[in-house]
Design a protein around this motif. Structure first.
Motif, PDB file in Angstrom:
ATOM      1  N   LEU A  25     -18.735 -68.610 -36.419  1.00 32.17           N
ATOM      2  CA  LEU A  25     -19.889 -68.496 -36.703  1.00 32.17           C
ATOM      3  C   LEU A  25     -20.809 -67.403 -35.985  1.00 32.17           C
ATOM      4  CD1 LEU A  25     -22.256 -69.030 -39.044  1.00 32.17           C
ATOM      5  CD2 LEU A  25     -22.843 -70.965 -37.798  1.00 32.17           C
ATOM      6  N   SER A  26     -20.741 -67.738 -34.738  1.00 32.60           N
ATOM      7  CA  SER A  26     -21.681 -66.896 -33.909  1.00 32.60           C
ATOM      8  C   SER A  26     -21.093 -65.521 -34.037  1.00 32.60           C
ATOM      9  CB  SER A  26     -21.449 -67.464 -32.362  1.00 32.60           C
ATOM     10  OG  SER A  26     -21.914 -68.864 -32.296  1.00 32.60           O
ATOM     11  N   GLU A  27     -19.796 -65.189 -33.827  1.00 31.15           N
ATOM     12  CA  GLU A  27     -19.362 -63.849 -33.878  1.00 31.15           C
ATOM     13  C   GLU A  27     -19.386 -63.411 -35.301  1.00 31.15           C
ATOM     14  OE1 GLU A  27     -14.966 -64.020 -33.058  1.00 31.15           O
ATOM     15  OE2 GLU A  27     -15.324 -64.999 -31.079  1.00 31.15           O
ATOM     16  N   LEU A  28     -19.322 -63.928 -36.445  1.00 30.54           N
ATOM     17  CA  LEU A  28     -19.838 -63.290 -37.698  1.00 30.54           C
ATOM     18  C   LEU A  28     -21.095 -62.987 -37.729  1.00 30.54           C
ATOM     19  CD1 LEU A  28     -19.042 -62.691 -40.559  1.00 30.54           C
ATOM     20  CD2 LEU A  28     -19.598 -65.185 -41.077  1.00 30.54           C
ATOM     21  N   ILE A  29     -22.075 -63.682 -37.061  1.00 33.59           N
ATOM     22  CA  ILE A  29     -23.550 -63.429 -37.189  1.00 33.59           C
ATOM     23  C   ILE A  29     -23.677 -62.098 -36.232  1.00 33.59           C
ATOM     24  CG2 ILE A  29     -25.844 -64.072 -36.378  1.00 33.59           C
ATOM     25  CD1 ILE A  29     -24.931 -66.866 -37.225  1.00 33.59           C
ATOM     26  N   GLU A  30     -23.093 -61.935 -34.986  1.00 31.24           N
ATOM     27  CA  GLU A  30     -23.082 -61.000 -34.169  1.00 31.24           C
ATOM     28  C   GLU A  30     -22.821 -59.488 -34.883  1.00 31.24           C
ATOM     29  OE1 GLU A  30     -25.027 -60.463 -31.380  1.00 31.24           O
ATOM     30  OE2 GLU A  30     -25.548 -62.614 -31.506  1.00 31.24           O
ATOM     31  N   ARG A  31     -21.696 -59.731 -35.422  1.00 30.03           N
ATOM     32  CA  ARG A  31     -21.163 -58.460 -36.209  1.00 30.03           C
ATOM     33  C   ARG A  31     -22.197 -58.054 -37.435  1.00 30.03           C
ATOM     34  NH1 ARG A  31     -14.969 -57.951 -36.323  1.00 30.03           N
ATOM     35  NH2 ARG A  31     -14.082 -58.692 -34.398  1.00 30.03           N
ATOM     36  N   LEU A  32     -22.622 -58.928 -38.064  1.00 30.40           N
ATOM     37  CA  LEU A  32     -23.444 -58.564 -39.257  1.00 30.40           C
ATOM     38  C   LEU A  32     -24.801 -58.174 -38.652  1.00 30.40           C
ATOM     39  CD1 LEU A  32     -23.135 -61.943 -41.619  1.00 30.40           C
ATOM     40  CD2 LEU A  32     -22.556 -59.397 -42.120  1.00 30.40           C
ATOM     41  N   LYS A  33     -25.157 -58.512 -37.706  1.00 35.19           N
ATOM     42  CA  LYS A  33     -26.517 -58.080 -36.966  1.00 35.19           C
ATOM     43  C   LYS A  33     -26.280 -56.568 -36.420  1.00 35.19           C
ATOM     44  CE  LYS A  33     -28.006 -60.644 -33.540  1.00 35.19           C
ATOM     45  NZ  LYS A  33     -28.164 -61.443 -32.592  1.00 35.19           N
ATOM     46  N   ASN A  34     -25.128 -56.059 -36.156  1.00 36.16           N
ATOM     47  CA  ASN A  34     -24.737 -54.723 -35.800  1.00 36.16           C
ATOM     48  C   ASN A  34     -24.994 -53.810 -36.923  1.00 36.16           C
ATOM     49  OD1 ASN A  34     -24.605 -55.394 -33.071  1.00 36.16           O
ATOM     50  ND2 ASN A  34     -22.391 -55.658 -33.215  1.00 36.16           N
ATOM     51  N   VAL A  35     -24.679 -54.401 -38.264  1.00 37.01           N
ATOM     52  CA  VAL A  35     -24.580 -53.482 -39.441  1.00 37.01           C
ATOM     53  C   VAL A  35     -25.816 -53.579 -40.390  1.00 37.01           C
ATOM     54  CG1 VAL A  35     -22.176 -53.389 -39.199  1.00 37.01           C
ATOM     55  CG2 VAL A  35     -23.212 -55.011 -40.693  1.00 37.01           C
ATOM     56  N   GLU A  36     -26.506 -54.708 -40.261  1.00 34.38           N
ATOM     57  CA  GLU A  36     -27.530 -54.926 -41.133  1.00 34.38           C
ATOM     58  C   GLU A  36     -28.989 -54.065 -40.653  1.00 34.38           C
ATOM     59  OE1 GLU A  36     -27.742 -56.066 -43.939  1.00 34.38           O
ATOM     60  OE2 GLU A  36     -25.583 -56.948 -43.910  1.00 34.38           O
ATOM     61  N   SER A  37     -29.884 -54.059 -41.431  1.00 35.30           N
ATOM     62  CA  SER A  37     -31.268 -53.513 -41.267  1.00 35.30           C
ATOM     63  C   SER A  37     -32.040 -54.377 -40.090  1.00 35.30           C
ATOM     64  CB  SER A  37     -31.953 -53.377 -42.386  1.00 35.30           C
ATOM     65  OG  SER A  37     -32.508 -54.838 -42.931  1.00 35.30           O
ATOM     66  N   GLU A  38     -32.915 -53.913 -39.681  1.00 30.98           N
ATOM     67  CA  GLU A  38     -33.703 -54.777 -38.557  1.00 30.98           C
ATOM     68  C   GLU A  38     -34.163 -56.049 -39.135  1.00 30.98           C
ATOM     69  OE1 GLU A  38     -37.555 -54.002 -35.519  1.00 30.98           O
ATOM     70  OE2 GLU A  38     -36.501 -52.158 -36.547  1.00 30.98           O
ATOM     71  N   ASP A  39     -34.756 -55.913 -40.218  1.00 28.39           N
ATOM     72  CA  ASP A  39     -35.434 -57.428 -40.855  1.00 28.39           C
ATOM     73  C   ASP A  39     -34.187 -58.160 -41.080  1.00 28.39           C
ATOM     74  OD1 ASP A  39     -37.959 -56.340 -40.780  1.00 28.39           O
ATOM     75  OD2 ASP A  39     -37.962 -55.454 -43.128  1.00 28.39           O
ATOM     76  N   THR A  40     -33.060 -57.856 -41.519  1.00 29.04           N
ATOM     77  CA  THR A  40     -32.062 -58.832 -41.878  1.00 29.04           C
ATOM     78  C   THR A  40     -31.504 -59.287 -40.616  1.00 29.04           C
ATOM     79  OG1 THR A  40     -31.639 -57.628 -43.985  1.00 29.04           O
ATOM     80  CG2 THR A  40     -29.901 -59.120 -42.966  1.00 29.04           C
ATOM     81  N   SER A  41     -31.449 -58.298 -39.459  1.00 28.65           N
ATOM     82  CA  SER A  41     -30.984 -58.799 -37.964  1.00 28.65           C
ATOM     83  C   SER A  41     -31.706 -59.882 -37.596  1.00 28.65           C
ATOM     84  CB  SER A  41     -30.832 -57.287 -37.106  1.00 28.65           C
ATOM     85  OG  SER A  41     -29.908 -56.482 -37.822  1.00 28.65           O
ATOM     86  N   THR A  42     -33.084 -59.720 -37.900  1.00 34.43           N
ATOM     87  CA  THR A  42     -33.851 -60.550 -37.226  1.00 34.43           C
ATOM     88  C   THR A  42     -33.973 -61.934 -37.786  1.00 34.43           C
ATOM     89  OG1 THR A  42     -35.596 -59.083 -36.762  1.00 34.43           O
ATOM     90  CG2 THR A  42     -36.446 -61.086 -36.944  1.00 34.43           C
ATOM     91  N   GLU A  43     -33.864 -62.021 -39.238  1.00 39.56           N
ATOM     92  CA  GLU A  43     -33.306 -63.389 -39.934  1.00 39.56           C
ATOM     93  C   GLU A  43     -32.076 -63.810 -39.401  1.00 39.56           C
ATOM     94  OE1 GLU A  43     -33.767 -66.320 -42.754  1.00 39.56           O
ATOM     95  OE2 GLU A  43     -35.257 -65.012 -41.425  1.00 39.56           O
ATOM     96  N   LEU A  44     -31.031 -63.014 -39.208  1.00 38.97           N
ATOM     97  CA  LEU A  44     -29.811 -63.460 -38.679  1.00 38.97           C
ATOM     98  C   LEU A  44     -30.153 -63.981 -37.333  1.00 38.97           C
ATOM     99  CD1 LEU A  44     -27.364 -60.597 -39.898  1.00 38.97           C
ATOM    100  CD2 LEU A  44     -27.375 -62.875 -40.463  1.00 38.97           C
ATOM    101  N   SER A  45     -30.572 -63.554 -36.481  1.00 37.03           N
ATOM    102  CA  SER A  45     -30.968 -63.988 -35.173  1.00 37.03           C
ATOM    103  C   SER A  45     -31.654 -65.312 -35.229  1.00 37.03           C
ATOM    104  CB  SER A  45     -31.923 -63.118 -34.515  1.00 37.03           C
ATOM    105  OG  SER A  45     -31.134 -61.994 -34.195  1.00 37.03           O
ATOM    106  N   ARG A  46     -32.367 -65.604 -36.041  1.00 41.15           N
ATOM    107  CA  ARG A  46     -33.283 -66.783 -36.398  1.00 41.15           C
ATOM    108  C   ARG A  46     -32.262 -67.774 -36.820  1.00 41.15           C
ATOM    109  NH1 ARG A  46     -35.150 -69.993 -40.238  1.00 41.15           N
ATOM    110  NH2 ARG A  46     -34.412 -68.852 -41.926  1.00 41.15           N
TER     111      ARG A  46
END
Length: 55
Positions: A25-46
């Motif tokens: 789950l942690s690896e998936l979230i990190e990979r998604l954060k690298n390709v998503e928009s800033e707003d989406t990355s912020t939500e993924l971080s949350r």
């Protein structure tokens, strides 16, 4: 290039309770954060922070 994709791909591990293994789950979230928009990355971080909290 295809070789590098194949060497990085693997199956996700699912726990007995039906949830994704914490490491995957942690690896998936990190990979998604690298390709998503800033707003989406912020939500993924949350969500990532929330997923790290143990019950």
């Amino acid at each position: 290039m295809k070789g590098s994709i194949e060497s990085n791909s693997r199956s996700l591990k699912w726990e007995q309770n039906g949830e994704l293994a914490q490491k995957d789950l942690s690896e998936l979230i990190e990979r998604l954060k690298n390709v998503e928009s800033e707003d989406t990355s912020t939500e993924l971080s949350r969500l990532s922070t929330k997923s790290n909290i143990k019950d």
